[in-house]
Design a protein around this motif. Structure first.
Motif, PDB file in Angstrom:
ATOM      1  N   GLY A   7      25.020 -10.547 -17.512  1.00  0.00           N
ATOM      2  CA  GLY A   7      25.010  -9.979 -16.163  1.00  0.00           C
ATOM      3  C   GLY A   7      24.449 -11.010 -15.201  1.00  0.00           C
ATOM      4  N   PHE A   8      23.934 -10.519 -14.087  1.00  0.00           N
ATOM      5  CA  PHE A   8      23.441 -11.414 -13.048  1.00  0.00           C
ATOM      6  C   PHE A   8      22.400 -12.403 -13.581  1.00  0.00           C
ATOM      7  CE2 PHE A   8      23.077 -12.282  -8.638  1.00  0.00           C
ATOM      8  CZ  PHE A   8      24.214 -11.702  -8.109  1.00  0.00           C
ATOM      9  N   ALA A   9      21.411 -11.859 -14.309  1.00  0.00           N
ATOM     10  CA  ALA A   9      20.305 -12.700 -14.756  1.00  0.00           C
ATOM     11  C   ALA A   9      20.751 -13.652 -15.864  1.00  0.00           C
ATOM     12  CB  ALA A   9      19.156 -11.802 -15.241  1.00  0.00           C
ATOM     13  N   PRO A  27      29.129  -8.150 -24.035  1.00  0.00           N
ATOM     14  CA  PRO A  27      30.275  -7.319 -24.413  1.00  0.00           C
ATOM     15  C   PRO A  27      31.506  -7.588 -23.539  1.00  0.00           C
ATOM     16  CG  PRO A  27      28.453  -5.958 -23.597  1.00  0.00           C
ATOM     17  CD  PRO A  27      28.009  -7.373 -23.505  1.00  0.00           C
ATOM     18  N   THR A  34      27.809  -7.110  -8.698  1.00  0.00           N
ATOM     19  CA  THR A  34      27.636  -5.719  -8.247  1.00  0.00           C
ATOM     20  C   THR A  34      27.615  -5.517  -6.728  1.00  0.00           C
ATOM     21  OG1 THR A  34      25.275  -5.991  -8.588  1.00  0.00           O
ATOM     22  CG2 THR A  34      26.492  -4.856 -10.322  1.00  0.00           C
ATOM     23  N   LEU A  68      24.555  -7.370 -28.802  1.00  0.00           N
ATOM     24  CA  LEU A  68      23.360  -7.594 -29.618  1.00  0.00           C
ATOM     25  C   LEU A  68      22.959  -6.247 -30.192  1.00  0.00           C
ATOM     26  CD1 LEU A  68      21.030  -9.803 -30.072  1.00  0.00           C
ATOM     27  CD2 LEU A  68      19.805  -8.487 -28.340  1.00  0.00           C
ATOM     28  N   LEU A  98      19.250  -7.922 -20.746  1.00  0.00           N
ATOM     29  CA  LEU A  98      20.156  -6.815 -21.093  1.00  0.00           C
ATOM     30  C   LEU A  98      20.350  -5.819 -19.959  1.00  0.00           C
ATOM     31  CD1 LEU A  98      18.874  -6.174 -24.735  1.00  0.00           C
ATOM     32  CD2 LEU A  98      21.033  -7.235 -24.084  1.00  0.00           C
ATOM     33  N   GLY A  99      19.625  -5.988 -18.844  1.00  0.00           N
ATOM     34  CA  GLY A  99      19.818  -5.109 -17.688  1.00  0.00           C
ATOM     35  C   GLY A  99      19.370  -3.690 -17.949  1.00  0.00           C
ATOM     36  N   ALA A 155      23.481   1.046  -4.977  1.00  0.00           N
ATOM     37  CA  ALA A 155      24.772   1.550  -5.447  1.00  0.00           C
ATOM     38  C   ALA A 155      25.169   2.810  -4.676  1.00  0.00           C
ATOM     39  CB  ALA A 155      24.693   1.828  -6.951  1.00  0.00           C
ATOM     40  N   GLU A 158      25.612   2.148  -0.593  1.00  0.00           N
ATOM     41  CA  GLU A 158      26.789   1.349  -0.231  1.00  0.00           C
ATOM     42  C   GLU A 158      28.082   2.041  -0.657  1.00  0.00           C
ATOM     43  OE1 GLU A 158      25.128  -3.152   0.100  1.00  0.00           O
ATOM     44  OE2 GLU A 158      26.012  -2.613  -1.815  1.00  0.00           O
ATOM     45  N   HIS A 252      17.406  -1.164 -20.844  1.00  0.00           N
ATOM     46  CA  HIS A 252      18.296  -1.008 -21.997  1.00  0.00           C
ATOM     47  C   HIS A 252      17.558  -0.400 -23.200  1.00  0.00           C
ATOM     48  CE1 HIS A 252      21.361  -1.800 -24.907  1.00  0.00           C
ATOM     49  NE2 HIS A 252      22.151  -2.281 -23.962  1.00  0.00           N
ATOM     50  N   GLY A 284      15.265 -10.125 -15.162  1.00  0.00           N
ATOM     51  CA  GLY A 284      16.230  -9.173 -14.604  1.00  0.00           C
ATOM     52  C   GLY A 284      15.741  -7.741 -14.713  1.00  0.00           C
ATOM     53  N   ASP A 285      16.699  -6.801 -14.636  1.00  0.00           N
ATOM     54  CA  ASP A 285      16.354  -5.376 -14.598  1.00  0.00           C
ATOM     55  C   ASP A 285      15.678  -4.876 -15.869  1.00  0.00           C
ATOM     56  OD1 ASP A 285      17.592  -5.412 -12.171  1.00  0.00           O
ATOM     57  OD2 ASP A 285      19.128  -3.935 -12.636  1.00  0.00           O
ATOM     58  N   PRO A 300      14.408  -4.241  -8.866  1.00  0.00           N
ATOM     59  CA  PRO A 300      15.652  -4.567  -9.582  1.00  0.00           C
ATOM     60  C   PRO A 300      16.777  -4.923  -8.617  1.00  0.00           C
ATOM     61  CG  PRO A 300      15.356  -2.188  -9.527  1.00  0.00           C
ATOM     62  CD  PRO A 300      14.198  -2.781  -8.787  1.00  0.00           C
ATOM     63  N   THR A 301      16.802  -6.147  -8.168  1.00  0.00           N
ATOM     64  CA  THR A 301      17.881  -6.574  -7.260  1.00  0.00           C
ATOM     65  C   THR A 301      18.480  -7.888  -7.760  1.00  0.00           C
ATOM     66  OG1 THR A 301      16.693  -8.040  -5.751  1.00  0.00           O
ATOM     67  CG2 THR A 301      16.489  -5.690  -5.309  1.00  0.00           C
ATOM     68  N   CYS A 302      19.693  -8.175  -7.280  1.00  0.00           N
ATOM     69  CA  CYS A 302      20.369  -9.426  -7.624  1.00  0.00           C
ATOM     70  C   CYS A 302      19.567 -10.608  -7.114  1.00  0.00           C
ATOM     71  CB  CYS A 302      21.731  -9.506  -6.949  1.00  0.00           C
ATOM     72  SG  CYS A 302      22.825  -8.223  -7.447  1.00  0.00           S
TER      73      CYS A 302
END
Ligand SMILES: Cc1cc2nc3c(=O)[nH]c(=O)nc-3n(C[C@H](O)[C@H](O)[C@H](O)COP(=O)(O)OP(=O)(O)OC[C@H]3O[C@@H](n4cnc5c(N)ncnc54)[C@H](O)[C@@H]3O)c2cc1C
Length: 400
Positions: A7-9, A27, A34, A68, A98-99, A155, A158, A252, A284-285, A300-302
């Motif tokens: 993901g982002f991180a 995956p 996002t 994983l 893993l967000g 999310a 927006e 996660h 990350g998240d 938790p932001t990009c």
């Protein structure tokens, strides 16, 4: 070096590690950008342009497509479930990125976190317009033109703004529906919207949305729901066929099985170097990241995931320094030509806010080819009216 999560991180860490090399376990073979997902839902952007291929973004990294499933911290191995079966991967350094995952989605609700969910939501909203047009009963029509979003983070805010814009544009094709009142409702348990952002952006966004007629219910939750009704904790009953769940994500769940220290919310605890323990890192998240330039852990932001990734890539390359990032501002899109930005103390709304938000997202988007595709989409959207076609519901004809 094994990076779990593309993901982002994770994708940015692998990209910034460059020739130092990393194996990304993911995956999907793409990173979902996002901040552009709500525009994919509203049809301003071609959905495919909101994802970035990991192999192109991280040309020096190896990609292992899979999930994983387990980690042995002592033996320094990871188990990965791939389409070709289970693989045991050895690592010298492990990065957990893993967000987060959505909390259980309530009955009758739609989730909005992935590209397929964004396309599904768009199709659903357009279907509701068709169904409302076909309805003979006025109460049923109103019900189909009532849209409830639970969760007023990025999310939810927006997506609501973009989809309300989409329906406003689409209604030019539905003369029978023009006089039917439309209802957009935003709900959050926190006392204000955009609660995770420690800036004035939330209050600013609330004023903008309320001016457009959006009903905002804060300090309350969804008490119960069916496919015809949402009941809020404050006793409000809302008859609706569209309930969107963007509330509450959880770190996660696999993290609980890895034997790493977790905080009360289930996030991996890291030190100021983003280190969990020797040879294990997280960001990350999925992590609780202390920020020496702020008086609270990172939201938790990009923007934060990207800054953490920059620091971690350097820390892994032999220049360990504590992580610190002072937020310069925050931006959000609220539909076509409408955006809000709170940058360096300057608050912008409407077209200037939208322009700054877009420029910022474009700057953050990796790969020149991706940037150009997005710019072309935006340019086409400036010149032509919005496309209101449903996607992804074309059945395969027999024999194909
Ligand atoms: C719809 C939406 C809009 C958003 N808009 C904004 C915005 O405008 N601005 C902003 O700052 N933030 C926004 N955010 C928040 C932002 O997306 C997150 O803070 C950011 O993505 C966090 O990055 P991450 O890498 O920690 O998690 P993610 O980006 O979620 O990445 C986690 C990755 O781990 C992978 N993964 C999951 N399980 C496994 C497994 N078992 N093995 C291997 N990999 C696995 C996932 O597939 C995913 O690729 C938005 C979020 C959403 C959902």
């Amino acid at each position: 070096m094994l990076v779990a999560g593309g993901g982002f991180a994770g994708a940015y860490v692998a990209r910034l590690l460059g020739e130092r090399g990393a194996t990304i376990v993911s995956p999907d073979n793409f990173m979902l950008f996002t901040p552009l997902l709500p525009e994919a839902a509203s049809g301003t952007l071609e959905p495919r342009h909101t994802v970035v291929p990991l192999r192109a973004m991280c040309p020096d990294a190896d990609l292992l497509l899979g999930s994983l499933t387990a980690v042995d911290l002592e033996a320094r191995t990871a188990t990965v479930e791939t389409d070709a079966g289970q693989q045991l991967v050895h690592w010298d350094e492990l990065v957990l990125a893993l967000g987060a995952v959505p909390r259980a989605v309530p009955a009758g609700a739609l989730s909005f976190k992935s590209l397929s969910e964004a396309i599904h939501l768009r199709n659903h909203v357009l279907r509701e317009l068709e169904a409302a047009d076909a309805e003979l009963d006025d109460t049923a029509r109103r019900e189909r033109l009532t849209f409830v979003f639970v969760g007023a983070g990025y999310a939810g805010v927006e997506a609501l703004a973009e989809l309300s814009d989409l329906t406003d544009d689409a209604l030019r094709f539905y003369p029978r529906l023009r006089e039917v009142p439309r209802r957009w409702v935003l709900v959050d348990a926190a006392p204000k919207i955009l609660p995770e952002i420690p800036s004035r952006l939330g209050e600013y966004a609330a004023r903008e949305l309320e001016a457009r007629g959006v009903e905002i219910h804060v300090g309350t939750t969804l008490a119960s729901s069916t496919d015809r009704e949402a009941v809020l904790g404050d006793g409000t009953h809302i008859a609706t066929r569209t309930l969107v769940w963007t509330a509450g994500v959880l770190p996660h769940p696999l993290l609980r099985e890895l034997g790493v220290p977790l905080d009360e919310r289930g996030r991996v605890v890291v030190d100021e170097l983003l280190r969990v323990r020797d040879h294990v890192w997280a960001l990350g998240d999925c992590a609780r990241v202390p920020n020496r330039k702020a008086d609270h852990p990172d939201p938790p932001t990009c923007q934060h995931a990207l800054r953490q990734a920059r620091r971690l890539a350097k820390n892994l390359s032999g220049d360990p320094q504590p992580y610190g990032y002072r937020m310069l501002g925050q931006v959000a899109t609220l539909g076509r030509y409408k955006g809000i930005a709170d940058v360096l103390g300057l608050r912008l709304r409407g077209f200037p806010g939208w322009f700054v938000t877009r420029s910022y997202h474009l700057y953050q988007l990796p790969l020149t080819s991706r940037k150009l595709r997005v710019v072309v989409d935006w340019t086409v959207a400036l010149l032509f009216k919005r496309d209101v076609v449903e996607l992804g519901t074309f059945p395969l004809s027999e024999g194909h």
